[in-house]
Write a protein that holds these residues in place. Sequence first.
Motif, PDB file in Angstrom:
ATOM      1  N   ASP A 203       0.843  -1.196   0.000  1.00  0.00           N
ATOM      2  CA  ASP A 203       0.000   0.000   0.000  1.00  0.00           C
ATOM      3  C   ASP A 203       0.882   1.251   0.000  1.00  0.00           C
ATOM      4  N   PRO A 204       1.058   1.879  -1.165  1.00  0.00           N
ATOM      5  CA  PRO A 204       1.949   3.049  -1.250  1.00  0.00           C
ATOM      6  C   PRO A 204       1.502   4.217  -0.358  1.00  0.00           C
ATOM      7  N   SER A 205       0.248   4.245   0.061  1.00  0.00           N
ATOM      8  CA  SER A 205      -0.167   5.364   0.929  1.00  0.00           C
ATOM      9  C   SER A 205      -0.223   4.946   2.411  1.00  0.00           C
ATOM     10  N   TYR A 206       0.483   3.839   2.751  1.00  0.00           N
ATOM     11  CA  TYR A 206       0.444   3.312   4.123  1.00  0.00           C
ATOM     12  C   TYR A 206       0.876   4.360   5.162  1.00  0.00           C
ATOM     13  N   ILE A 207       1.963   5.092   4.859  1.00  0.00           N
ATOM     14  CA  ILE A 207       2.477   6.063   5.838  1.00  0.00           C
ATOM     15  C   ILE A 207       1.445   7.178   6.044  1.00  0.00           C
ATOM     16  N   GLU A 208       0.929   7.683   4.946  1.00  0.00           N
ATOM     17  CA  GLU A 208      -0.043   8.770   5.026  1.00  0.00           C
ATOM     18  C   GLU A 208      -1.257   8.360   5.862  1.00  0.00           C
ATOM     19  N   LYS A 209      -1.743   7.118   5.614  1.00  0.00           N
ATOM     20  CA  LYS A 209      -2.951   6.651   6.326  1.00  0.00           C
ATOM     21  C   LYS A 209      -2.686   6.423   7.821  1.00  0.00           C
ATOM     22  N   ASN A 210      -1.447   6.067   8.171  1.00  0.00           N
ATOM     23  CA  ASN A 210      -1.144   5.697   9.574  1.00  0.00           C
ATOM     24  C   ASN A 210      -0.207   6.686  10.273  1.00  0.00           C
TER      25      ASN A 210
END
Length: 336
Positions: free
Chosen positions: A230-237
């Motif tokens: 999930d390339p947006s993992y950091i943004e989401k968490n």
Amino acid sequence: MGIIILGIESSCDDTSAAIIMNRKILANITANQEVHKNYGGVVPELASRAHQQNIIPVVDQAIHTAKIQKNDVNAIAFTAGPGLLGSLLVGASFSKAFSLALNIPLLDVNHMHAHILAHFIENNNTKSPEFPFLCLTVSGGHTQIVLVKDPCNFEIIGKTIDDAAGEAFDKAAKIMGLPYPGGPQINMYAKNGDRQKFSFPHPNIPDLDFSFSGLKTSILYFLRDKLKDDPSYIEKNKNDLCASIQHTIVEILMNKLRKAAQKTGINQIAIAGGVSANSELRRALYNEQEKQGWQVFIPPFEYCTDNAAMIAITGYYKYLKKDFATQDISPFTRYK
Ligand code: KG4
Ligand code: ZN
């Protein structure tokens, strides 16, 4: 009039000048260097050039704010190290010239000792610790537990064997794509996060020493794997990641501090250095004050990160002992 000291700090990327009269700060002026923001860390050559541009206006403003004349200054204190050599040289050469021109004593100050002695700046709201006390000194370049016996006698009883705590914050932030310096950024996002959401390993280091390089590696590998799916993992968490990373760093620091208090039987505990601005570290110390009966000393925010007020107060104590430097003194890059 009391003893007036001009303090100069230029060890890293802040150019700062302060005027102290005895233990009371009359002015504390800092020019921050925005230029490094584009590079994700301090660029030493740019830092020393900016110090050269800033030093005279900063000193001028400090003298003006303190409502004194330069001839009122009894001695000049400067950061001799540890720090970046080019940056230190600017403060050192300015101070030597000032001392020669006004024929006043020169005082060389150790930056890490100055972080600790910031606790002795006269302040209506806070009390100073009594000797001996323990100080957890946590900055961008150092992490130490110091047994402070008097204003000029410091024994390091624990230190990091690799990265400093501030570096751990900054490196974790960099991995997450947050701007430099990362400590305040992580602190900010952590306020809305769950600190139990992710768990990162604690190092197994004997005695009172620390290690933070393993934490950086485990964050790097953990996020590398997550980003594959999930390339947006950091943004989401982001909030939970920041809260969990901050919690891990604070726990590592607190475990050793508890051990140091037990080992020495000292329950007067202070913190100092840039990371002492961290809100979870502050809260953890106050918790311990309630649970263990510690007497905790936390510096005001303005004296946590680099500033010249702490150099001036250290200079004041050296002045009282007539512990003056000579013109041939050289700055040093590593702690001694
Ligand atoms: O003492 P300092 O201003 O400079 C050095 O002597 O190194 O410390 C700077 C360090 C940086 O690593 C910065 O990220 C960290 O202090 N820092 C913080 C916070 N404010 C500054 N770390 C965690 N939480 C904060 N609120
Ligand atoms: Zn510092």
